[in-house]
Scaffold this motif. Structure first.
Motif, PDB file in Angstrom:
ATOM      1  N   HIS A 195       0.851  -1.112  -0.047  1.00  0.00           N
ATOM      2  CA  HIS A 195      -0.018   0.075  -0.201  1.00  0.00           C
ATOM      3  C   HIS A 195       0.943   1.420   0.015  1.00  0.00           C
ATOM      4  O   HIS A 195       0.810   2.160  -0.771  1.00  0.00           O
ATOM      5  N   LYS A 196       1.823   1.183   0.840  1.00  0.00           N
ATOM      6  CA  LYS A 196       2.853   2.463   0.912  1.00  0.00           C
ATOM      7  C   LYS A 196       3.524   2.688  -0.232  1.00  0.00           C
ATOM      8  O   LYS A 196       3.592   3.762  -0.752  1.00  0.00           O
ATOM      9  N   HIS A 197       3.851   1.587  -1.017  1.00  0.00           N
ATOM     10  CA  HIS A 197       4.753   1.952  -2.400  1.00  0.00           C
ATOM     11  C   HIS A 197       3.929   1.380  -3.613  1.00  0.00           C
ATOM     12  O   HIS A 197       4.319   1.073  -4.534  1.00  0.00           O
TER      13      HIS A 197
ATOM     14  N   HIS B  64       6.041  12.702  -6.081  1.00  0.00           N
ATOM     15  CA  HIS B  64       6.908  11.618  -6.148  1.00  0.00           C
ATOM     16  C   HIS B  64       6.745  10.716  -4.886  1.00  0.00           C
ATOM     17  O   HIS B  64       6.300   9.391  -5.203  1.00  0.00           O
ATOM     18  N   LYS B  65       6.481  11.321  -3.994  1.00  0.00           N
ATOM     19  CA  LYS B  65       6.036  10.434  -2.752  1.00  0.00           C
ATOM     20  C   LYS B  65       4.770   9.699  -2.687  1.00  0.00           C
ATOM     21  O   LYS B  65       4.761   8.687  -2.394  1.00  0.00           O
ATOM     22  N   HIS B  66       3.812  10.502  -3.364  1.00  0.00           N
ATOM     23  CA  HIS B  66       2.429   9.979  -3.557  1.00  0.00           C
ATOM     24  C   HIS B  66       2.338   9.473  -5.050  1.00  0.00           C
ATOM     25  O   HIS B  66       1.010   9.363  -5.201  1.00  0.00           O
ATOM     26  N   GLN B  67       3.144   9.215  -5.585  1.00  0.00           N
ATOM     27  CA  GLN B  67       2.817   9.030  -7.439  1.00  0.00           C
ATOM     28  C   GLN B  67       1.563   7.745  -7.335  1.00  0.00           C
ATOM     29  O   GLN B  67       1.008   7.737  -8.442  1.00  0.00           O
TER      30      GLN B  67
END
Ligand SMILES: Cc1cc2nc3c(=O)[nH]c(=O)nc-3n(C[C@H](O)[C@H](O)[C@H](O)COP(=O)(O)OP(=O)(O)OC[C@H]3O[C@@H](n4cnc5c(N)ncnc54)[C@H](O)[C@@H]3O)c2cc1C
Ligand SMILES: Cc1cc2nc3c(=O)[nH]c(=O)nc-3n(C[C@H](O)[C@H](O)[C@H](O)COP(=O)(O)OP(=O)(O)OC[C@H]3O[C@@H](n4cnc5c(N)ncnc54)[C@H](O)[C@@H]3O)c2cc1C
Ligand SMILES: [Ca+2]
Lengths: 627, 627
Positions: A528-530, B528-531
């Motif tokens: 989920h995080k990635h 980027h973090k939430h792509q």
């Protein structure tokens, strides 16, 4: 209400055999038995009391640590504890001290880098603690870049000695634990200079203090580097500064297992394989991974128990409020950490095996698995310590305001743990090493060299071969992304070792089912995080990703009734946890209230300073006050 | 080397007018002038010294804080400082103290909830500090759920008084700052009981201590709740515990702006709109957002300067090593935080405007923007404090080992800041409120009510209307995902306010260009973090996402030569930063070395405890030692 178990209902809900899970966590029935016995020994002995630790000023704190270390050693000898039992005792005493470096770095360094003769001379002294040693590598100016250390060890052929010297301010040794006030000796890293030629960094045994009166020997300036993060925390340790002014040591105090300096000043390699020295590093990092699961599980145990005690909102018709552990937001923050604690435990077990395996191979001149072992331990050290440090702090936040009190145990746990992200290799620097290893593996795909072990999966990713670029320049430019790749690689190792564990026979009613649920939580929460990485590469469709998230929520519900029992399985005593929020009996509020009154500020009702600084202010008489 | 600027070369590289940027950061030329003047006043006065703070035991630390608070008040009066200047002075003194609650909560509560008459009576006393007040809401058992508070205020018609009482242990007030040792009065929240009927939680002014001798009044038990996270940090504050045993106060000490109790014991609403009380909350949270940018920028300033000083690896032909700020991994961790500091500054400015706007509307009986304002301040409080707390800790790690020393300034900065994630609303609880607001907005789409302001974009998302579900049950089950949505909503606000700022006229050579680069870094790093979110909803293709990441790296290179100047623009004095790593002149190593020797442990070469606990151990004489 003393004696009442406020969490009894929670414990009744458990759907598995907690005693069997304790064995799984401990690693074996034997380990569990030793832990039980030694932890009780420590908890029952008032000499090991630690609840006053955050209230002591530095000097008292430190003196108290010296007392405990000596007392522990006395008990170890009186009770004739085995090495296993002695190290468990130090673990349960739970106070960072010079002894950690003596046993954990000084002795292993001599074992790993000293010749047989050197070991015969120094180890018996160290084992009996007739000398106390530390590990003096880092300098003010150099930590990560060990090859850049500036301290020199110049061979003097006239006297057959090395002259140890600090040529610059930045060459001052800085950080070594146990150095500041206690160690009598240090394994000191310095550039070996013979006849003007620099042979790079080597280790030397240097005596620092007189064994008679403990005063620094001539030419040695040594002291403590000052306060560190937290109250008690790492301030029980005398991390030190050390300068050498042309200090002379006999030639035979250079650690000469792999390279030697002869009487004539000739530098030569011994026939022992160089690679053996990496064994020590693999060993130390593997210990750090094992520690990560201890620290994370401690924090998770506290946060889980308190989340079942704490009620907030949701009272229906005047009934009790909702236990905060029943909120899905709380579960989504807490349960992945619970799962990680178990996951790190199992990958730690595997690393222990890997270390033994690598050492056996090295002895047999088989170096083939060393690069992979090195990448695994570096990467897993980085991954597990980062997750643990962040996880402890998240557990603290999960306890709301009360988590900010030292009596919750969590602030100190964080402060004492977090440098693990930095020492024994800065976590980013380590991940860059893993990334380099991965890039090398990729570049070898198609050359006929089949990747094996933890990188076997790379053999199946042929399309990686299509992306060739200027590796040197590209690496630096893309290093931030490569670090992400290295993290993913390490997560994959953890997941696969968890799954391998589940393929074993695990006795105990319901035990395997719980571990399966935790394994699912571990990998689904990572997914989920990635999810971006999986979607970008089309490994998952958005639909699949959403389904995975549904499944994750379902697993939270499955684990919820077992949560308290799952942290009970860590088998931590209240003494060890030293957290009012994490008390086994859940009797939080009366104990918080009781503890508050012990603060030195409460020694008087009217505070010290009232007459000088508060009354004149209230009475509008500040203009005449001397402040 | 005193006086040499080790960062001069870095400063020469800057491509923009730093003085102009200082004005942008300060908000105006006037603000900058006041900041300069007051910060110098504090820095130059040895009475405000703070470099010993982490070494003092609690009682001395606290006494010292009492001294500084009194001295600051004395100076404020002597120099006839304006309110603006006085609050700046407290800011630069930089020590959490009872005065924060007196000025920041006690006075605003009376202003916001007291009648005109009550304000006329109490405010002059408070303004002159003839009384000192705190804000006593939270109890042992209730923080987030204010409506669940247990303390009672029972009206006694015979005497025209309220009887304040703590009926249970969990009803003990717990946490209020300034309560433990200093406050003479507290705005106390309690359940109003008239004739057996519970009218819910209301505020009351209760005197706690005698104004003559500072002893607690009859029926009052009060004390400090003990050590908190960190050394100095929040331990300069007397967060307190308080119990009432049938304490009587006159009826006119209930804060009666919105609801009243008459002489006859009738409970009635006044004609003042209830909503006005929310104004205080919006005010306090808006201040917290402004603080976030201060704290984050401090940490970023330290880490950026030190990253330019610190060199590690990469020496070519014996030349200097690479400044760690040149590593892309370091940039990818540091520059998004630098960008966030600026972003939070600007969203803070906007919130200040929003607060004024809302208050004007409330006065005019226009409540239409209140829900949005409430959601904005709740959400932005949560977002900015979480990012800032994590960001300070990341900055500490960016400094490697030396960041773990208190002299780096970062451990204390973290410890003193991090409770901002918990007080004034636990960050997750606040995000759930935002999520509820968003769900309500979604549910109203199509009913003709057009969303405006920060939620205007929702009017354009028609497909959201297709996903209807049982909101009540669904909300709880999906709350973890809704929290993620709430975070995204808040990030959108920050980005859009940053962009709006850039649409204004910003004077100064190169200033706008730098801010544009920072704005880009802010949103591209979030992207980027939430792509995963963007890919899952097809707002971006994987290709676009990769291009965005390339662009982000390009912006890092653009900001790199300006990094030192961008943190210089915060205009922090060395006194305020109190960090050796963050020194303006970059003279890090000699000062670290110097500072180490000041630790109490270094008062003697041979440590206290050697004779009792180290020598017997070395000499194998522990068996006879008394430990
Ligand atoms: C509590 C504690 C105990 C310690 N105990 C000991 C001990 O007993 N003995 C001992 O010898 N030492 C000890 N140390 C020192 C420790 O080993 C070093 O601090 C550690 O190796 C990190 O090195 P550094 O401090 O030089 O960090 P730096 O290398 O200066 O790191 C600063 C920043 O630069 C970045 N960076 C550095 N190099 C690169 C690169 N090549 N590419 C990209 N980024 C880079 C890092 O990621 C980090 O963000 C201890 C340290 C601590 C905090
Ligand atoms: C340094 C400091 C200073 C303070 N100063 C003051 C002061 O001056 N005056 C004063 O009155 N108070 C003060 N407080 C108290 C503070 O306001 C509370 O701690 C804060 O409101 C959080 O409440 P709590 O501690 O009850 O957390 P809890 O609500 O118990 O939180 C515990 C956990 O439960 C979760 N949770 C709670 N409710 C829900 C829900 N409905 N849904 C999902 N999850 C939920 C939270 O997210 C958290 O993870 C202070 C606190 C601190 C730490
Ligand atoms: Ca993501």
């Amino acid at each position: 209400m003393e004696g009442v178990d406020h969490l009894a209902d929670e414990r009744k809900k458990a759907e598995f055999n907690v005693e069997a899970m304790k064995i799984v966590w401990a690693g074996s029935q034997h380990n569990l038995e030793v832990s039980n016995r030694i932890s009780k020994l420590v908890a029952d002995d008032p000499a090991f009391r630690k609840d006053d630790r955050t209230m002591l000023p530095r000097k008292e704190l430190f003196k108290n640590t010296l007392r405990k270390a000596a007392y522990a050693w006395k008990r170890i000898n009186e009770l004739r504890l085995s090495e296993e039992e002695a190290s468990k005792l130090r673990f349960y005493v739970d106070e960072t001290a010079y002894t950690d470096l003596h046993w954990g770095m000084f002795i292993p360094a001599i074992k790993g880098q000293g010749t047989d003769e050197q070991q015969r001379k120094w180890l018996p002294l160290a084992y009996k603690m007739q000398i106390i040693g530390c590990y003096a590598q880092t300098e003010l100016g150099h930590g990560s870049n060990v090859q850049g250390l500036e301290t020199t060890a110049t061979f003097d052929p006239h006297t057959d000695e090395f002259v140890i010297h600090s040529p610059t301010l930045t060459s001052s040794k800085w950080w070594p634990g146990g150095l500041g006030k206690v160690s009598t000796h240090a394994v000191t890293y310095a550039r070996l200079i013979i006849d003007g030629k620099d042979h790079g960094v080597h280790g030397f045994i240097v005596q620092l203090r007189s064994l008679e009166d403990h005063r620094p020997l001539p030419g040695i300036t040594v002291g403590d580097i000052g306060m560190k993060f937290g109250n008690g925390a790492y301030n029980t340790m005398d991390n030190g500064v050390l300068r050498f002014d042309h200090v002379r040591i006999p030639r035979n105090q250079m650690l000469m297992k792999v390279s030697q300096v002869t009487r004539e000043g000739k530098y030569k390699q011994s026939d022992v394989p160089r690679q053996l020295v990496y064994g020590t590093m693999v060993y130390v990092r593997q210990r750090i991974v094992a520690d990560a699961s201890c620290y994370l599980s401690r924090a998770v145990c506290i946060a889980t128990r308190y989340s079942a005690v704490r009620r907030q909102f949701g009272s229906q018709n005047g009934g009790p409020e909702t236990q905060v552990i029943d909120y899905k937001t709380q579960q989504s923050r807490l349960f992945p950490l619970l799962a990680s604690a178990y996951a790190f435990r199992f990958v730690g077990e595997w690393l222990e095996w890997l270390y033994t395996d690598v050492m056996q191979r090295l002895q047999a001149n088989d170096f083939s698995t060393l690069p992979e072992a090195h990448a695994c331990t570096a990467g897993l050290k980085s991954l597990t310590t980062s997750v643990t440090a962040d996880g402890i702090e998240e557990c603290r936040k999960l306890c709301g305001g009360h988590g900010y009190l030292c009596t919750s145990g969590l602030p100190e746990l964080f402060a004492v743990y977090v440098p693990a992200c930095t020492y024994e290799g800065d976590n980013i620097v380590l991940l860059l090493q893993v990334a380099r290893f991965l890039m090398k593996t990729v570049s070898q795909i198609g050359t006929g060299k089949q990747p094996v072990g933890t990188i076997a999966y790379m053999g199946r990713i042929e399309h990686l071969m299509q992306c060739r670029c200027n590796v040197q320049r590209g690496f630096a430019e893309l290093s931030a992304d490569l670090v992400e790749a290295a993290v993913a690689h390490c997560q994959l190792i953890v997941v696969s070792k968890f799954i391998e564990k589940l393929q074993q026979d695990i006795p105990g009613e319901g035990v395997k089912q719980q571990l399966e649920a935790l394994c699912g939580i571990y990998y689904l929460s990572l997914l989920h995080k990635h999810q971006g990485d999986f979607l970008a590469t089309s490994y998952l469709t958005p639909k699949q990703s959403a389904l995975a998230n549904d499944q994750l929520r379902a697993l939270y519900s499955k684990v919820r009734p077992n949560a308290i029992a799952l942290v009970d399985a860590f088998n931590y005593s209240d003494h060890f946890l030293s957290s009012i929020l994490g008390r086994y009996d859940g009797n939080v509020y009366p104990k918080l209230y009781e503890a508050a009154w012990k603060d030195p500020l409460n020694e008087s009702v009217v505070p010290d300073g009232y007459h000088e600084y508060v009354r004149p202010l209230l009475k509008q008489q500040l203009h005449t006050a001397r402040l």
